[in-house]
Design a protein around this motif. Structure first.
Motif, PDB file in Angstrom:
ATOM      1  N   ALA A 188       0.843  -1.207   0.000  1.00  0.00           N
ATOM      2  CA  ALA A 188       0.000   0.000   0.000  1.00  0.00           C
ATOM      3  C   ALA A 188       0.874   1.251   0.000  1.00  0.00           C
ATOM      4  O   ALA A 188       0.999   1.975   1.004  1.00  0.00           O
ATOM      5  N   ILE A 189       1.461   1.540  -1.144  1.00  0.00           N
ATOM      6  CA  ILE A 189       2.452   2.610  -1.267  1.00  0.00           C
ATOM      7  C   ILE A 189       1.843   3.984  -1.041  1.00  0.00           C
ATOM      8  O   ILE A 189       2.549   4.943  -0.696  1.00  0.00           O
ATOM      9  N   GLU A 190       0.528   4.102  -1.211  1.00  0.00           N
ATOM     10  CA  GLU A 190      -0.127   5.404  -1.051  1.00  0.00           C
ATOM     11  C   GLU A 190      -0.397   5.768   0.401  1.00  0.00           C
ATOM     12  O   GLU A 190      -0.767   6.914   0.706  1.00  0.00           O
ATOM     13  N   ILE A 198       8.608   0.253   5.205  1.00  0.00           N
ATOM     14  CA  ILE A 198       9.700  -0.225   4.364  1.00  0.00           C
ATOM     15  C   ILE A 198      11.011  -0.195   5.152  1.00  0.00           C
ATOM     16  O   ILE A 198      11.854  -1.115   5.032  1.00  0.00           O
ATOM     17  N   ALA A 199      11.196   0.842   5.959  1.00  0.00           N
ATOM     18  CA  ALA A 199      12.390   0.900   6.793  1.00  0.00           C
ATOM     19  C   ALA A 199      12.426  -0.276   7.769  1.00  0.00           C
ATOM     20  O   ALA A 199      13.480  -0.897   7.989  1.00  0.00           O
ATOM     21  N   ARG A 200      11.277  -0.599   8.333  1.00  0.00           N
ATOM     22  CA  ARG A 200      11.210  -1.734   9.249  1.00  0.00           C
ATOM     23  C   ARG A 200      11.497  -3.044   8.518  1.00  0.00           C
ATOM     24  O   ARG A 200      12.245  -3.897   9.024  1.00  0.00           O
ATOM     25  N   LEU A 201      10.927  -3.213   7.334  1.00  0.00           N
ATOM     26  CA  LEU A 201      11.163  -4.418   6.549  1.00  0.00           C
ATOM     27  C   LEU A 201      12.649  -4.559   6.224  1.00  0.00           C
ATOM     28  O   LEU A 201      13.211  -5.664   6.256  1.00  0.00           O
ATOM     29  N   GLY A 202      13.300  -3.442   5.942  1.00  0.00           N
ATOM     30  CA  GLY A 202      14.737  -3.467   5.681  1.00  0.00           C
ATOM     31  C   GLY A 202      15.527  -3.910   6.898  1.00  0.00           C
ATOM     32  O   GLY A 202      16.474  -4.702   6.788  1.00  0.00           O
ATOM     33  N   ARG A 203      15.131  -3.424   8.075  1.00  0.00           N
ATOM     34  CA  ARG A 203      15.842  -3.817   9.295  1.00  0.00           C
ATOM     35  C   ARG A 203      15.665  -5.309   9.575  1.00  0.00           C
ATOM     36  O   ARG A 203      16.624  -5.998   9.948  1.00  0.00           O
ATOM     37  N   VAL A 204      14.444  -5.806   9.390  1.00  0.00           N
ATOM     38  CA  VAL A 204      14.166  -7.211   9.685  1.00  0.00           C
ATOM     39  C   VAL A 204      14.948  -8.134   8.761  1.00  0.00           C
ATOM     40  O   VAL A 204      15.434  -9.193   9.178  1.00  0.00           O
ATOM     41  N   THR A 205      15.081  -7.745   7.496  1.00  0.00           N
ATOM     42  CA  THR A 205      15.781  -8.595   6.526  1.00  0.00           C
ATOM     43  C   THR A 205      17.267  -8.278   6.412  1.00  0.00           C
ATOM     44  O   THR A 205      18.009  -9.023   5.755  1.00  0.00           O
ATOM     45  N   GLY A 206      17.715  -7.192   7.028  1.00  0.00           N
ATOM     46  CA  GLY A 206      19.113  -6.802   6.909  1.00  0.00           C
ATOM     47  C   GLY A 206      19.465  -6.308   5.520  1.00  0.00           C
ATOM     48  O   GLY A 206      20.626  -6.371   5.098  1.00  0.00           O
ATOM     49  N   ARG A 207      18.473  -5.795   4.812  1.00  0.00           N
ATOM     50  CA  ARG A 207      18.667  -5.311   3.452  1.00  0.00           C
ATOM     51  C   ARG A 207      18.516  -3.794   3.384  1.00  0.00           C
ATOM     52  O   ARG A 207      17.801  -3.195   4.184  1.00  0.00           O
ATOM     53  N   THR A 208      19.171  -3.192   2.423  1.00  0.00           N
ATOM     54  CA  THR A 208      18.942  -1.789   2.101  1.00  0.00           C
ATOM     55  C   THR A 208      17.950  -1.752   0.943  1.00  0.00           C
ATOM     56  O   THR A 208      18.262  -2.206  -0.166  1.00  0.00           O
ATOM     57  N   LEU A 209      16.769  -1.242   1.199  1.00  0.00           N
ATOM     58  CA  LEU A 209      15.690  -1.278   0.207  1.00  0.00           C
ATOM     59  C   LEU A 209      15.651   0.057  -0.526  1.00  0.00           C
ATOM     60  O   LEU A 209      15.179   1.066  -0.002  1.00  0.00           O
ATOM     61  N   MET A 210      16.161   0.021  -1.756  1.00  0.00           N
ATOM     62  CA  MET A 210      16.327   1.251  -2.525  1.00  0.00           C
ATOM     63  C   MET A 210      15.317   1.385  -3.658  1.00  0.00           C
ATOM     64  O   MET A 210      15.167   2.466  -4.221  1.00  0.00           O
ATOM     65  N   ARG A 253      10.130   5.038  -9.609  1.00  0.00           N
ATOM     66  CA  ARG A 253       9.843   6.463  -9.376  1.00  0.00           C
ATOM     67  C   ARG A 253       8.819   6.610  -8.258  1.00  0.00           C
ATOM     68  O   ARG A 253       8.967   7.464  -7.370  1.00  0.00           O
ATOM     69  N   ALA A 254       7.799   5.765  -8.284  1.00  0.00           N
ATOM     70  CA  ALA A 254       6.795   5.789  -7.223  1.00  0.00           C
ATOM     71  C   ALA A 254       7.432   5.463  -5.873  1.00  0.00           C
ATOM     72  O   ALA A 254       7.136   6.121  -4.855  1.00  0.00           O
ATOM     73  N   PHE A 255       8.300   4.474  -5.850  1.00  0.00           N
ATOM     74  CA  PHE A 255       8.957   4.078  -4.598  1.00  0.00           C
ATOM     75  C   PHE A 255       9.769   5.243  -4.027  1.00  0.00           C
ATOM     76  O   PHE A 255       9.664   5.558  -2.828  1.00  0.00           O
ATOM     77  N   ARG A 256      10.573   5.885  -4.870  1.00  0.00           N
ATOM     78  CA  ARG A 256      11.397   7.002  -4.385  1.00  0.00           C
ATOM     79  C   ARG A 256      10.524   8.132  -3.846  1.00  0.00           C
ATOM     80  O   ARG A 256      10.814   8.703  -2.776  1.00  0.00           O
ATOM     81  N   LYS A 257       9.470   8.464  -4.572  1.00  0.00           N
ATOM     82  CA  LYS A 257       8.598   9.550  -4.133  1.00  0.00           C
ATOM     83  C   LYS A 257       7.917   9.203  -2.811  1.00  0.00           C
ATOM     84  O   LYS A 257       7.803  10.054  -1.910  1.00  0.00           O
ATOM     85  N   LEU A 264       1.686  10.749  -5.045  1.00  0.00           N
ATOM     86  CA  LEU A 264       1.836   9.855  -6.183  1.00  0.00           C
ATOM     87  C   LEU A 264       0.624   9.957  -7.097  1.00  0.00           C
ATOM     88  O   LEU A 264      -0.485  10.241  -6.658  1.00  0.00           O
ATOM     89  N   THR A 265       0.842   9.690  -8.372  1.00  0.00           N
ATOM     90  CA  THR A 265      -0.273   9.583  -9.313  1.00  0.00           C
ATOM     91  C   THR A 265      -0.882   8.189  -9.193  1.00  0.00           C
ATOM     92  O   THR A 265      -0.257   7.249  -8.690  1.00  0.00           O
ATOM     93  N   ARG A 266      -2.120   8.046  -9.691  1.00  0.00           N
ATOM     94  CA  ARG A 266      -2.762   6.729  -9.680  1.00  0.00           C
ATOM     95  C   ARG A 266      -1.945   5.728 -10.504  1.00  0.00           C
ATOM     96  O   ARG A 266      -1.819   4.562 -10.121  1.00  0.00           O
ATOM     97  N   GLU A 267      -1.380   6.176 -11.621  1.00  0.00           N
ATOM     98  CA  GLU A 267      -0.567   5.276 -12.444  1.00  0.00           C
ATOM     99  C   GLU A 267       0.647   4.783 -11.674  1.00  0.00           C
ATOM    100  O   GLU A 267       0.999   3.591 -11.724  1.00  0.00           O
ATOM    101  N   GLU A 268       1.291   5.667 -10.955  1.00  0.00           N
ATOM    102  CA  GLU A 268       2.472   5.270 -10.185  1.00  0.00           C
ATOM    103  C   GLU A 268       2.101   4.277  -9.090  1.00  0.00           C
ATOM    104  O   GLU A 268       2.799   3.275  -8.871  1.00  0.00           O
ATOM    105  N   ILE A 269       0.995   4.558  -8.400  1.00  0.00           N
ATOM    106  CA  ILE A 269       0.538   3.660  -7.333  1.00  0.00           C
ATOM    107  C   ILE A 269       0.270   2.272  -7.896  1.00  0.00           C
ATOM    108  O   ILE A 269       0.758   1.257  -7.369  1.00  0.00           O
ATOM    109  N   ASP A 270      -0.509   2.221  -8.965  1.00  0.00           N
ATOM    110  CA  ASP A 270      -0.912   0.928  -9.514  1.00  0.00           C
ATOM    111  C   ASP A 270       0.267   0.176 -10.125  1.00  0.00           C
ATOM    112  O   ASP A 270       0.319  -1.059 -10.081  1.00  0.00           O
ATOM    113  N   THR A 271       1.212   0.905 -10.681  1.00  0.00           N
ATOM    114  CA  THR A 271       2.379   0.244 -11.272  1.00  0.00           C
ATOM    115  C   THR A 271       3.231  -0.404 -10.189  1.00  0.00           C
ATOM    116  O   THR A 271       3.665  -1.557 -10.327  1.00  0.00           O
TER     117      THR A 271
END
Length: 466
Positions: A188-190, A198-210, A253-257, A264-271
């Protein structure tokens, strides 16, 4: 005059009565989608009074109490449990035609042996009788009373599944309690809380989510963790079913924003949602999981009440723009990615029933019985007419005999009576078809249909092995 909710409740033909009493009622329960807290099962929680197990967390009841002018203090507040029970008892007689009236009395009958209707006049007496019964039972005791063989709870990918480990290590536990993977917060990016999740998910997995694929890879890693804990299914809750070409550039682009808190635009969310969901579906296919897609809900519509009480407190509604037209392209995207898992489709909007059945029919195959399912009548539809309509629509457009049946979608250990409600409606429907000459009175075939829909199809579809 037919007695009130007697042994033949909802069963108006001899065939229906036979199918229910001699077949359906004897089948065990697999509850493959619920919201029970695994901690309460692990600790075998005991309840001090009927209000704790009956009114705690039950937003179905809360909605009706508000509808009838009950103050919030007596609903979700800190009022005395007996006063809360009295308040609900004063409302219940007004709920004629509402499934809560039937569910509530089935629970009183099956667990507490109380067959008289609950009203404000007998509320105190019934409160005391119920609370006395609860002193001699527990969460697991209630599950055993209903012959429950397996349940799937609803669990966040970041959960450490500690309580599931406790249950699995308990040699006295004779019921399968498995986690179900619910990745909504990562999809649910919106939502305003997306970046922190996402920051929490990164900590749990030990990954940098870019980027989008990093988030998808983290979810897939957590799916492996869940699989190691016995998980057999995932559940995606969507406000609407989305589809967009899963273009990486647009999704990233949606993720970074979103991580920067930008709109976000609807297109970015849905993509973004489509790309991550397609990746998840491929993982589920590799794991042999069942994927459930719930969509068509307007959530948290009353913003002041949402701010005060939070989610899942009774302020959701049906979305008339469910996105059902996107289900087929989404499933096709799964297939083109060589990752179409066994899938159950639920729309909160009942007008989508026939569409879902016909879409499911387009994606069958692979040697799997009922590979794509239309799910049982969900939430606002799990009433007498809604269940009957769903069963009839499925029978008309698909294969009713391959259906995986009912679930509670509940937070209460008393809600297993919803399986009884469903089974009575199913047997009444089948019995009527037999007695009107629309299906032969063939004991072997009828027994197989009822037993499969009530239990065996679910057991095989999910691979519970119980």
């Amino acid at each position: 005059m037919t007695p009130f909710m007697d042994a033949d409740f909802l069963l108006t033909t001899a065939t229906a009565r036979h199918l229910y009493h001699n077949i359906a009622a004897k089948m065990p329960i697999i509850d493959y989608h619920c919201h029970i807290d695994p901690k309460e099962i692990a600790e075998d929680r005991r309840f001090d009074n009927i209000s704790e197990v009956w009114l705690g967390g039950d937003h179905y009841k809360w909605r009706q109490m508000r509808w009838n002018g009950i103050p919030e203090e007596l609903i979700t507040g800190n009022a005395d449990p007996r006063e809360k029970f009295r308040a609900f008892a004063s409302v219940l007689p007004r709920l004629i035609g509402n499934p809560l009236y039937h569910w509530s009395h089935l629970e009183l009958q099956r667990v507490f042996g109380i067959h008289e209707p609950l009203t404000a006049d007998n509320a105190d007496e019934i409160y005391d009788r119920c609370s006395e019964v609860l002193r001699d039972t527990s969460a697991r005791g209630l599950m055993r009373r209903f012959n429950v063989k397996a349940v799937c709870t609803t669990d966040d990918p970041c959960d450490d599944l500690h309580w599931h480990e406790v249950i699995a290590d308990d040699s006295t536990m004779d019921i399968k309690v498995l986690p179900a993977f619910r990745p909504d917060k990562a999809i649910a990016i919106e939502k305003p809380e997306f970046s922190s999740y996402i920051a929490r998910l990164g900590r749990v997995t030990g990954r940098t989510l870019m980027n989008t694929d990093d988030a998808a890879a983290a979810l897939c890693e957590r799916a492996d963790f869940f699989a190691a804990h016995g998980c057999l299914c995932a559940d995606h809750g969507l406000d609407y079913c989305m589809y967009a070409q899963p273009d990486k550039e647009t999704a990233d682009r949606a993720f970074r924003k979103a991580m920067q808190g930008k709109p976000l635009t609807r297109e970015e969310i849905d993509t973004y949602k489509t790309r991550v969901t397609v990746a998840c579906a491929k993982k589920y296919t590799d794991l042999g999981w069942v994927m459930q897609l719930h969509f068509g809900c307007l959530r948290n519509t009353n913003k002041p009440q949402f701010a005060a009480l939070g989610a899942d407190t009774g302020f959701d509604a049906i979305n008339s723009q469910s996105g059902v037209e996107n289900v087929a392209p989404l499933l096709n995207a799964f297939a083109e990615n060589h990752g179409l898992p066994k899938t159950i489709l639920y729309s909160l909007n009942p007008i989508d029933n026939t569409a879902l059945v016909t879409i499911a029919g387009c994606f069958q195959g692979g040697g799997q019985v009922g590979r794509i399912q239309q799910g049982s009548a969900w939430w606002f539809n799990d009433n007498l007419d809604g269940m009957r309509t769903q069963l009839t629509d499925l029978a008309a457009g698909g294969t009713l005999g391959a259906f995986v049946g009912m679930l509670t979608d509940s937070r209460s250990f008393l809600s297993y009576t919803r399986h009884e409600y469903f089974r009575r409606i199913l047997c009444e429907l089948l019995g009527g078809w037999v007695e009107s000459g629309r299906y032969p009175n063939d004991e072997k075939q009828l027994r197989s249909l009822v037993e499969d829909i009530c239990f065996h199809n679910t057991n095989a579809f999910f691979r519970f092995d119980v």
